[in-house]
Structure formats: structure tokens, C-alpha cells
Design an enzyme around this catalytic site. Structure first.
Site, short mmCIF file in Angstrom:
data_model
loop_
_atom_site.label_atom_id
_atom_site.label_comp_id
_atom_site.label_asym_id
_atom_site.label_seq_id
_atom_site.Cartn_x
_atom_site.Cartn_y
_atom_site.Cartn_z
N LYS A 249 -12.52 -0.80 0.48
CA LYS A 249 -11.78 -0.02 -0.53
C LYS A 249 -12.56 -0.06 -1.85
CE LYS A 249 -7.24 -0.41 1.67
NZ LYS A 249 -7.73 -0.72 3.01
N HIS B 2 -5.63 -3.97 -1.47
CA HIS B 2 -5.49 -2.90 -2.46
C HIS B 2 -5.52 -3.43 -3.89
CE1 HIS B 2 -4.66 0.68 0.03
NE2 HIS B 2 -4.17 -0.19 0.90
N SER C 131 0.79 -1.22 0.00
CA SER C 131 0.00 0.00 0.00
C SER C 131 0.83 1.28 0.00
CB SER C 131 -0.94 0.01 1.21
OG SER C 131 -0.22 -0.04 2.42
#
Length: 397
Positions: free
Chosen positions: A244, A213, A185
């Protein structure tokens, strides 16, 4: 000095050193542009809302309908008061999406990671972790070491020779678990999944990938790191987040073989002692998965935006870390400088966060830009003009 007085002194030192984090309050949905108290409309480059799904009407509608159908929350843990059918439906969809047999949801991916190592490892076992893994993986390993007395090792970031050496050293372990991020990340780089799978097979190890991610981000259809390398179905364990690209609300999950998720249901402490996801979140996350499946062009748009922004930063004279993901870090060195640049960019209407120690190592402070499929070219050009102005003012370009 009193406890509160000690805290106040330390907070004052944070402010003096320029590393104090101030919260910015938003009064609109998370989107490419947001309304920020005291700032008005700003372009946001600090969001994990990679596909812009947190405010998409069908995702929002699903949460509203779930609130009416199942109520506000589950009121207890799943095995005590019952599991809602929406959780079963979501878990089936998540498993299929990431290419696993089964999945189990948690209230966050932090909990999913925290629930893995201490549950499946014991004293005869070892877990081997990438040097730059997320804090949730690190804390999961620390918990396992403290609770189960398992052995631990760390290999240099994405260094397969060092990982193989650690695997050789662990040859007598009963169970060997390799744990890595899919996308790192803070760096924006991608794990070397083909090499990791090869080493796991060679040394009879289990490979776990935190794809937080990467889910919704990598691969032609957003199915994650495995799809990026055309290896869907070849990763033993995948943990990821719903907070996310999958709508951005909250929640996480662990996916893998059915015996694994069944075992976690029986023994994983974050599962046994925490309420399940609110049904509103489960429903909106399920709608987000279905939206991605129906609109794969969103993933293409995300990568087009990331490539354009990275290329234009380079053209201006900045030196972002190389990569092929929507995470574009600009390294500045000192924490105070990163926070100063973040503050100056915000004054220009661009919200991008400066990160320093302890989030990243000393001397590696940065502003981390995160692109979204929701950004228009006008949004990106507006942000680039602000970067040019602030970068010139600080002598960075």
C-alpha cells in the site's frame, strides 16, 4: 449439471443481480491519474498508493538495481537456499520504522497474519478479534481454531466494554491474544489503541495490530497507529503490508520482539513453505521507507487532501462516514446501487470502486474513496464535479 456449468450459472446470476465485478486494465504506473484501456486518462480514487510512491523514481530505481544485483527471485524458501542480504536490511528498517525490535517479511500481509495465530496459539489459548477485522485476520483465526483447537471470541466493533467482558471470560486461558486492525479498511476509522493497550496490560494479554492501512499514513512521520496516539513501542505485535503506502508492490511483515520473529522463522508455515519476497520488491520497499523518512511532508499532504475531499463531499450533500483517515466511504445501501454509481463515475473519468456483500455486510454497500498525497487539487475538483453530476442523476443529493 457439470461443475463448470454450475459455475457459469452462478456467474450469470451475479451479472443479473448487478454484483458482477469487471476488471479494469491499466496501461500506466499506478498514480493519481492512470491510463485505462478503453477509457483513456482517469483520476483514480481506488488505490492504496497513499503516498504516491509506487512510481517515484528512487523507488523504481532501487527495484531495477536489485534485479541486476540479486536476480529475479529467491528460487526457494529462505532456510533452504539462503536469505538475501536485502531482506535483512529491509527487515531492520521496517522494525525501526514501526517501533519494534525486529521484523520478518512475508510475500503478503495476508501470509503474515495467516502465519501468526496458528503458530503462536495452542489449545489452552484464546484469540479475541474485532468484529470488523480484515478477512486475513478472520482466516488466520479460523486456521488457528481448526489446527490448534484454540478458543476464539469476537467483540463488537471498537466496543471496549465488550472486549473487557471477553477478556474476563478468558481469564483461565494460558495465552490471550487481542487482534485488531489499526485502520479499518471499509469504515476508515481508527482502532482505540490507548484503550486496547490498557486492557491488554490489565488482563496480561498480547496485543496484535494489523497496520496495513496505517503504515505510511498515520502519525506525523507515517509510522502508523502507534505514532498517531504517541505510543510508538507500546504495541506488542504489528503486522503490515508493503503493498500500500510502502511502494505498493507486494509483501508484508510481522514486527515485534526478537523471540517472536525468531519463533515465526522456525515454525510459521507461510514462512517455511513459501519463497521469500523477490529482491526487486524488497529493495523498492526499502527505498520507499527511506523516502518517507526523508519526506514527512508527504504524510501532511495526504491528510490535507483527505480533509478537503471529505469537506467538499459534505458540502455537495453526500454523507461520507466521519473519520480522520484517507479512506472516505459513501454508504449507498444496496450492492447494485454501489456498482451502478461506480460505473457512472468511471464514465465521467473517475475510477472509484463500489463494494457490496460479501466484502461488507448486506445493506451497507458503498463507494470507497481513497485519497493520495499524489492527487492535485485539480484532480480532486475534477472528481468532485463527477460526484455532483452522478449523485444528482441517482437522486443521492
Amino acid at each position: 449439471m457439470s461443475f463448470i456449468g454450475q459455475l457459469q450459472d452462478e456467474l450469470a446470476a451475479f451479472k443479473k443481480d448487478g454484483v458482477y465485478k469487471r476488471l479494469n486494465y491499466l496501461d500506466s504506473p499506478q498514480a493519481a491519474r492512470v491510463k485505462m484501456e478503453g477509457r483513456g486518462d482517469v483520476v483514480i480514487l481506488s488505490s492504496n498508493n497513499y503516498l504516491g510512491l509506487s512510481s517515484v523514481p528512487d523507488v523504481v530505481r532501487a527495484g531495477k538495481e536489485a534485479l541486476d544485483h540479486w536476480g529475479a527471485g529467491t528460487a526457494s524458501v529462505r532456510f533452504i537456499c539462503g536469505t538475501f542480504t536485502i531482506h535483512r536490511e529491509l527487515e531492520a528498517a521496517l522494525a525501526k520504522f514501526v517501533g519494534c525490535e525486529s521484523s520478518l517479511t512475508y510475500v503478503s500481509c495476508w501470509n503474515a497474519n495467516e502465519g501468526l495465530c496458528p503458530t503462536v496459539l495452542a489449545e489452552p489459548d484464546v484469540v479475541i478479534s474485532d468484529q470488523l477485522n480484515h478477512a486475513s485476520i478472520i482466516d488466520s483465526i479460523r486456521l488457528a481454531k481448526a489446527i490448534t483447537k484454540c478458543k476464539t471470541a469476537v467483540y463488537k466493533h471498537s466496543d471496549m466494554a465488550d472486549l473487557e467482558a471477553k477478556l474476563r471470560e478468558a481469564s483461565t486461558a494460558r495465552r490471550k491474544l487481542i487482534f485488531t486492525d489499526g485502520i479499518f479498511s471499509m469504515e476508515g476509522d481508527i482502532a482505540k489503541l490507548p484503550d486496547l493497550v490498557e486492557l491488554a496490560r490489565k488482563y496480561d494479554a498480547v496485543l496484535a495490530v494489523d497496520d496495513s492501512h496505517a503504515t505510511g499514513v498515520l502519525g506525523k512521520r507515517g509510522r502508523g497507529t502507534a505514532e498517531h496516539f504517541d505510543m510508538v513501542g507500546q504495541v506488542d505485535v504489528i503486522t503490515s503490508t508493503l503493498g500500500k503506502a510502502l511502494g505498493g508492490a507486494a509483501g508484508g511483515f510481522t514486527a515485534g520482539p526478537l523471540p517472536l520473529t525468531d519463533y515465526l522463522t522456525q515454525r510459521s508455515r507461510p514462512q517455511l513453505f513459501s519463497n521469500a519476497l523477490p529482491p526487486t520488491v524488497a529493495a523498492s520497499s526499502l527505498a520507499a521507507v527511506r523516502h518517507i523518512e526523508a519526506h514527512p511532508a508527504l504524510v501532511t499532504k495526504l491528510h490535507q487532501n483527505a480533509s478537503y475531499f471529505r469537506e467538499q463531499l459534505l458540502a455537495l450533500g453526500f454523507k461520507p462516514l466521519p473519520g480522520a483517515t484517507p479512506i472516505v466511504p459513501v454508504i449507498l445501501g444496496e450492492t447494485a446501487k454501489a456498482i451502478q454509481m461506480s460505473d457512472l463515475l468511471l464514465a465521467e473519468g473517475v475510477y472509484v470502486t463500489g463494494f457490496g456483500y460479501p466484502v461488507v455486510p448486506q445493506g451497507h454497500a458503498r463507494v470507497r474513496c481513497q485519497l493520495s498525497a499524489a492527487h492535485t487539487k485539480e484532480d480532486l475538483d475534477f472528481a468532485l464535479r463527477a460526484f455532483k453530476k452522478v449523485g444528482s442523476k441517482l437522486g443521492l443529493i
